[in-house]
Design a protein around this motif. Sequence first.
Motif, PDB file in Angstrom:
ATOM      1  N   SER A 484       1.589 -51.014  64.677  1.00 57.80           N
ATOM      2  CA  SER A 484       2.949 -51.539  64.708  1.00 57.80           C
ATOM      3  C   SER A 484       3.415 -51.661  66.145  1.00 57.80           C
ATOM      4  O   SER A 484       2.970 -50.919  67.026  1.00 57.80           O
ATOM      5  N   VAL A 485       4.314 -52.625  66.356  1.00 54.42           N
ATOM      6  CA  VAL A 485       4.961 -52.825  67.655  1.00 54.42           C
ATOM      7  C   VAL A 485       6.460 -52.833  67.394  1.00 54.42           C
ATOM      8  O   VAL A 485       6.955 -53.668  66.633  1.00 54.42           O
ATOM      9  N   GLU A 486       7.172 -51.892  68.023  1.00 59.75           N
ATOM     10  CA  GLU A 486       8.607 -51.718  67.783  1.00 59.75           C
ATOM     11  C   GLU A 486       9.347 -51.797  69.109  1.00 59.75           C
ATOM     12  O   GLU A 486       8.857 -51.329  70.136  1.00 59.75           O
ATOM     13  N   ASP A 487      10.542 -52.423  69.079  1.00 57.62           N
ATOM     14  CA  ASP A 487      11.345 -52.492  70.302  1.00 57.62           C
ATOM     15  C   ASP A 487      12.773 -52.095  69.996  1.00 57.62           C
ATOM     16  O   ASP A 487      13.181 -51.969  68.845  1.00 57.62           O
ATOM     17  N   THR A 488      13.532 -51.867  71.078  1.00 60.86           N
ATOM     18  CA  THR A 488      14.943 -51.483  70.960  1.00 60.86           C
ATOM     19  C   THR A 488      15.856 -52.664  71.256  1.00 60.86           C
ATOM     20  O   THR A 488      16.970 -52.496  71.748  1.00 60.86           O
ATOM     21  N   GLY A 489      15.382 -53.872  70.987  1.00 60.31           N
ATOM     22  CA  GLY A 489      16.154 -55.084  71.251  1.00 60.31           C
ATOM     23  C   GLY A 489      17.226 -55.335  70.217  1.00 60.31           C
ATOM     24  O   GLY A 489      17.549 -54.455  69.395  1.00 60.31           O
ATOM     25  N   PRO A 490      17.783 -56.540  70.206  1.00 59.84           N
ATOM     26  CA  PRO A 490      18.887 -56.856  69.287  1.00 59.84           C
ATOM     27  C   PRO A 490      18.451 -57.039  67.843  1.00 59.84           C
ATOM     28  O   PRO A 490      19.279 -57.167  66.945  1.00 59.84           O
ATOM     29  N   GLY A 491      17.155 -57.080  67.584  1.00 60.75           N
ATOM     30  CA  GLY A 491      16.685 -57.292  66.220  1.00 60.75           C
ATOM     31  C   GLY A 491      16.729 -58.762  65.817  1.00 60.75           C
ATOM     32  O   GLY A 491      16.934 -59.650  66.646  1.00 60.75           O
ATOM     33  N   ILE A 492      16.537 -59.021  64.529  1.00 63.67           N
ATOM     34  CA  ILE A 492      16.514 -60.388  63.993  1.00 63.67           C
ATOM     35  C   ILE A 492      17.609 -60.504  62.948  1.00 63.67           C
ATOM     36  O   ILE A 492      17.663 -59.706  62.010  1.00 63.67           O
ATOM     37  N   ILE A 525      -3.979 -62.642  60.339  1.00 62.59           N
ATOM     38  CA  ILE A 525      -4.036 -61.408  59.540  1.00 62.59           C
ATOM     39  C   ILE A 525      -4.396 -61.718  58.091  1.00 62.59           C
ATOM     40  O   ILE A 525      -5.179 -60.984  57.462  1.00 62.59           O
ATOM     41  N   GLU A 526      -3.873 -62.804  57.549  1.00 64.77           N
ATOM     42  CA  GLU A 526      -4.205 -63.152  56.169  1.00 64.77           C
ATOM     43  C   GLU A 526      -5.672 -63.545  56.036  1.00 64.77           C
ATOM     44  O   GLU A 526      -6.296 -63.279  55.008  1.00 64.77           O
ATOM     45  N   ARG A 527      -6.242 -64.202  57.085  1.00 66.11           N
ATOM     46  CA  ARG A 527      -7.682 -64.506  57.050  1.00 66.11           C
ATOM     47  C   ARG A 527      -8.508 -63.229  57.049  1.00 66.11           C
ATOM     48  O   ARG A 527      -9.645 -63.218  56.562  1.00 66.11           O
ATOM     49  N   HIS A 528      -7.964 -62.169  57.613  1.00 64.80           N
ATOM     50  CA  HIS A 528      -8.666 -60.878  57.634  1.00 64.80           C
ATOM     51  C   HIS A 528      -8.325 -60.030  56.406  1.00 64.80           C
ATOM     52  O   HIS A 528      -8.609 -58.834  56.384  1.00 64.80           O
ATOM     53  N   LYS A 529      -7.670 -60.671  55.400  1.00 66.77           N
ATOM     54  CA  LYS A 529      -7.321 -59.997  54.140  1.00 66.77           C
ATOM     55  C   LYS A 529      -6.363 -58.829  54.375  1.00 66.77           C
ATOM     56  O   LYS A 529      -6.398 -57.815  53.663  1.00 66.77           O
ATOM     57  N   GLY A 530      -5.518 -58.981  55.381  1.00 65.68           N
ATOM     58  CA  GLY A 530      -4.524 -57.962  55.681  1.00 65.68           C
ATOM     59  C   GLY A 530      -3.126 -58.455  55.381  1.00 65.68           C
ATOM     60  O   GLY A 530      -2.921 -59.518  54.798  1.00 65.68           O
ATOM     61  N   SER A 531      -2.130 -57.658  55.767  1.00 60.34           N
ATOM     62  CA  SER A 531      -0.729 -58.018  55.554  1.00 60.34           C
ATOM     63  C   SER A 531       0.044 -57.822  56.844  1.00 60.34           C
ATOM     64  O   SER A 531      -0.314 -56.995  57.691  1.00 60.34           O
ATOM     65  N   ILE A 532       1.115 -58.607  56.982  1.00 60.71           N
ATOM     66  CA  ILE A 532       1.963 -58.534  58.166  1.00 60.71           C
ATOM     67  C   ILE A 532       3.400 -58.606  57.690  1.00 60.71           C
ATOM     68  O   ILE A 532       3.718 -59.380  56.790  1.00 60.71           O
ATOM     69  N   ARG A 533       4.283 -57.784  58.271  1.00 64.11           N
ATOM     70  CA  ARG A 533       5.675 -57.792  57.819  1.00 64.11           C
ATOM     71  C   ARG A 533       6.615 -57.349  58.940  1.00 64.11           C
ATOM     72  O   ARG A 533       6.178 -56.760  59.936  1.00 64.11           O
ATOM     73  N   PHE A 534       7.872 -57.657  58.731  1.00 68.84           N
ATOM     74  CA  PHE A 534       8.926 -57.261  59.668  1.00 68.84           C
ATOM     75  C   PHE A 534       9.775 -56.178  59.036  1.00 68.84           C
ATOM     76  O   PHE A 534      10.041 -56.194  57.831  1.00 68.84           O
ATOM     77  N   GLU A 535      10.213 -55.202  59.859  1.00 66.14           N
ATOM     78  CA  GLU A 535      11.148 -54.187  59.409  1.00 66.14           C
ATOM     79  C   GLU A 535      12.272 -54.051  60.422  1.00 66.14           C
ATOM     80  O   GLU A 535      12.037 -54.125  61.631  1.00 66.14           O
ATOM     81  N   GLU A 536      13.468 -53.852  59.916  1.00 64.03           N
ATOM     82  CA  GLU A 536      14.610 -53.630  60.793  1.00 64.03           C
ATOM     83  C   GLU A 536      14.579 -52.195  61.307  1.00 64.03           C
ATOM     84  O   GLU A 536      14.207 -51.256  60.588  1.00 64.03           O
ATOM     85  N   VAL A 537      14.957 -52.008  62.569  1.00 64.51           N
ATOM     86  CA  VAL A 537      15.023 -50.679  63.179  1.00 64.51           C
ATOM     87  C   VAL A 537      16.485 -50.286  63.309  1.00 64.51           C
ATOM     88  O   VAL A 537      17.311 -51.065  63.794  1.00 64.51           O
ATOM     89  N   VAL A 538      16.812 -49.099  62.864  1.00 58.99           N
ATOM     90  CA  VAL A 538      18.186 -48.594  62.943  1.00 58.99           C
ATOM     91  C   VAL A 538      18.313 -47.698  64.175  1.00 58.99           C
ATOM     92  O   VAL A 538      17.442 -46.848  64.414  1.00 58.99           O
ATOM     93  N   ALA A 542      13.576 -54.212  66.303  1.00 62.13           N
ATOM     94  CA  ALA A 542      12.680 -54.879  65.357  1.00 62.13           C
ATOM     95  C   ALA A 542      11.322 -54.191  65.380  1.00 62.13           C
ATOM     96  O   ALA A 542      10.893 -53.675  66.417  1.00 62.13           O
ATOM     97  N   ARG A 543      10.677 -54.198  64.231  1.00 63.50           N
ATOM     98  CA  ARG A 543       9.344 -53.588  64.128  1.00 63.50           C
ATOM     99  C   ARG A 543       8.456 -54.536  63.333  1.00 63.50           C
ATOM    100  O   ARG A 543       8.802 -54.947  62.224  1.00 63.50           O
ATOM    101  N   PHE A 544       7.307 -54.882  63.916  1.00 58.53           N
ATOM    102  CA  PHE A 544       6.312 -55.693  63.216  1.00 58.53           C
ATOM    103  C   PHE A 544       5.120 -54.804  62.898  1.00 58.53           C
ATOM    104  O   PHE A 544       4.614 -54.078  63.771  1.00 58.53           O
ATOM    105  N   ILE A 545       4.673 -54.895  61.639  1.00 61.16           N
ATOM    106  CA  ILE A 545       3.622 -53.999  61.146  1.00 61.16           C
ATOM    107  C   ILE A 545       2.474 -54.835  60.598  1.00 61.16           C
ATOM    108  O   ILE A 545       2.684 -55.796  59.856  1.00 61.16           O
ATOM    109  N   VAL A 546       1.258 -54.450  60.967  1.00 63.70           N
ATOM    110  CA  VAL A 546       0.044 -55.080  60.453  1.00 63.70           C
ATOM    111  C   VAL A 546      -0.791 -54.013  59.767  1.00 63.70           C
ATOM    112  O   VAL A 546      -0.981 -52.925  60.314  1.00 63.70           O
ATOM    113  N   GLU A 547      -1.267 -54.313  58.578  1.00 68.17           N
ATOM    114  CA  GLU A 547      -2.181 -53.409  57.866  1.00 68.17           C
ATOM    115  C   GLU A 547      -3.436 -54.171  57.501  1.00 68.17           C
ATOM    116  O   GLU A 547      -3.358 -55.327  57.052  1.00 68.17           O
ATOM    117  N   LEU A 548      -4.593 -53.525  57.705  1.00 63.33           N
ATOM    118  CA  LEU A 548      -5.892 -54.163  57.479  1.00 63.33           C
ATOM    119  C   LEU A 548      -6.785 -53.237  56.671  1.00 63.33           C
ATOM    120  O   LEU A 548      -6.654 -52.004  56.747  1.00 63.33           O
TER     121      LEU A 548
END
Length: 695
Positions: A484-492, A525-538, A542-548
Motif C-alpha cells: 500500500s501507498v498512503e499519503d497525508t494529502g487532501p484525499g479524493i 494488476i488485473e492481468r496479474h490476477k490481483g486487485s487494486i482499490r482506494f481507501e480514504e484516510v482519516v 488517500a491510500r491505494f492498496i494492491v493485493e496479489l
Amino acid sequence: MIDTQPPSTDPSLTEPGCTVAAARIVRRFHETAEWQRIIDEVLELLARSLGCHRAILFRLRELPGEEFTQSIAAYWDDEAVVAGANRPRVILQSVVNSDPLLTRLSAEVRQGKMFAGRTREIDGFLRQDFEGQRIKAFLSVTIFANGNLWGTLAVNDCTVERRWTEEEKAATEIVAMAIGAAIERSLSDAHVSEIIRQTMLQSSLDAIIVIDETASIVEFNPAAERMYGFRRADILGKDMIETIVPHFYRKGYTTGAGYMAGRGAPMIGQRMETVTQTAAGEIFPIELTVTEMHVAERRFFFGSIRDLREKRRAEEEINRQRERLHQNEKMAAMGSLLAGVSHELNNPLAVVVAQSTLLHEFAPDQQTKLRAEKVRAAAERCGRIVKSFLGMVRLHPTVPAETDLNSAVRGALEVTAYGVRSSGVAINTEFADGPMPVLADADHITQVAANFLVNSQHALAAQNGERRITVKTFRVSDGIVGFSVEDTGPGIPEAIRHRIFDSYFTTKPVGVGTGIGLSISKAIIERHKGSIRFEEVVPNGARFIVELPAFAGRRANVVQQEARSTGLRNALIIDDEPDVAASLSDILELMGIKSRVITAWGSAEEALAGYNPDIVFSDLRMPEASGITILRKLTALRPDIGRRFVLVTGDMVGARAEIGALAPHERPLVLEKPFSTLDVRSALAAINDQTQLAH
C-alpha cells in the motif's frame, strides 16, 4: 326478387349510420396521403355501419397471360360470424366467358351498374361461390379512376337475406367514389411528391421540427421523438421555448415568437452548431439548419437537427487515442534512449561493482572492507535505478516470473526517491519480514508502485502541514500478499472516486498528469490476477492498496551454493569492453576458474582454437556480432556449448524480445550488468546443474 326479414336494427351493428360513416370515410381519405394505409379500417367502418359481416375491395385488371382478372385488393370480415367460411375467389376471364351471369355482369360493371340481391336468387358460378362464403345478401358498386374501370366495392350480409335501402346504396356509392378519388390522387405527380415528402419526413435520421410564426410546433418527426423524448401527439401545438430551447437561452423571452424575433432570425439559412434540451432536461450539442417557408400567407420555419453527441464522443475518443499514441511514442523514444544510456552506464557500473567486490575480498583491514562495501552498494543501487527506469518506459508484454514483492516496491522507491526528497516529503516504510514471492513481471509491479508514489507526491505538493508518504508491504493470508501507498494529502472527493481508474480521467493541471497512470496500474494488476482499490484516510489523505496471489513455489537458493569444480575449470569471456571482461575474469579467478578474454570477435574457430571452455560468457551487443549470433556460431562447432553459454547484458528489458524469439531449449542463461560476486556464483551453479542433468 322476394324480400324476407328486414335488416337488423341492433344499434351495435348500425351505429354510426351508413351516411355518417360515409362522411367520415370521405374526410379520412382527404386527410391521408396513402389510401392503402387506411383501407382496412374504411372497409370495417362501412360494413359495420351497414350491419354487414364482410367488405371487399376487388381489383379488375388484365394480368400477363391471364387476360382480364378479378383479384382481392383489400378484405375485412367479422370473424365472429364468418369463421370457417370460404374467402372470395379470384375470377379469371376464362371463368367469366363460361358463365352467362358473369358475362352479363362483366358488361354491366363496365357501364357502372350496381349489382345487388340475395344469393338464393342467382345461379351458376357466383351462387356456388357465395354459398361457400355464407353470403345471404350482397351489394357491389363499381369504382372508376381517371375515367377507367379500376375495380368494385362489395359488402355482404352473412346472416340475413335483405333488401338494400336507397340510403345504404348511396352510402356505398359515396365510399366507392371516395376510393376512386383517392386512387386518382395517388396516381398524380403531386400525390407522388407528397408521399415522397411524407416518407422523407418519417424516415429521416435527422430530427425535423416545423414551427409557425408564433413558434408553436406543427410537425415533429419520429427521429425528433427519439432524440428529444417527447411524443409527437404531446408536443404538437406547444411553444418551442417551453420545450426544446435550453433554459439559459430563455432569459428575456416570454414566448417562442419573441425568441425567434430576437435570437432565432440570424439562424435562418445557415448551418450552425448550438445546443438544445430534451424532455428530461439534458442539454446536448446539435447541428441546426433552419429554412423559412411561406404557405397560405403563413410563415413556417423548417428545422433540420443533427445530434452531435456521438460525433463529439468520437472526436474525444480520437483525441484520446492521439494522446495515447503520443504518450506511447514518447515512452518508446525514452525507452530507446534509456536502452542506450543503460548499456553505457551498466558497463562502467559492472566494473565498479566487480572491483569493489574484489577489493572487499582482499582488503587488508576492516576499514577498507567497509569502504569497498559502500562503493559496491552505491554502484548496485545505481544499476537497480537504471534497470527500474528502463523497465518502466520500455513497452513489453507481461512476463511473469518469481518476483520478490519487497524488491519490486523498493525499486519504485529508488526511482522516485529524488523527486520525493526534493519536494520536502517524508517517506516511511514498513516492509514485511522475509521474501514475499509473487508470480509477476517485476518491472510492471514497480511501475504500479511508482505511479502511486508520484500521485502522492503531486497531492502533497501544495499541502500545508505534515507531508508524509507511508509505504507498506504485508501478508493478508498464506495465499495473498500486497502493498500500500498512503499519503497525508487532501484525499479524493467522494463524487469522483468511482472514476479514478478510468482512462484519461485526471484532476491534475494540464501538463502535470495525463489520466492514464491509475488506469494502466489497474490493468496491470488485473492481468496479474490481483486487485487494486482506494481507501480514504482519516482525517485526511488517500491510500491505494494492491493485493496479489502469493507464489506457492520457492526460489532455488543458488546464492549460497559454491560453484562445483567438476567440469568448470576454464571460461571464455567475449566482451568489447576490456574493463568489464577483466573484472569478470578477476571474479572467476577468485572462484578458481581460468579465463580467456576476447574483446574483438573474429570467428568461432579462432575463439576455440587450442582452448576448451567449460563455460562461455558473451556480451549481448557488440560491434562485430551479437551474443546470440556468437551462440549460434559456437554451437555449430560444439553443440554442448549451448548448455554452457551465459549471455551478459545491461538491458534485460530490451533483450527479452531477442531471447524470447529463440526456441525454449535454445535460450541461454542471462547475467545482468552490473553483476556482483553472488550473481556470478549463481550463474556458475545454474550452468553446473544444466551440464550435470545433460549427463
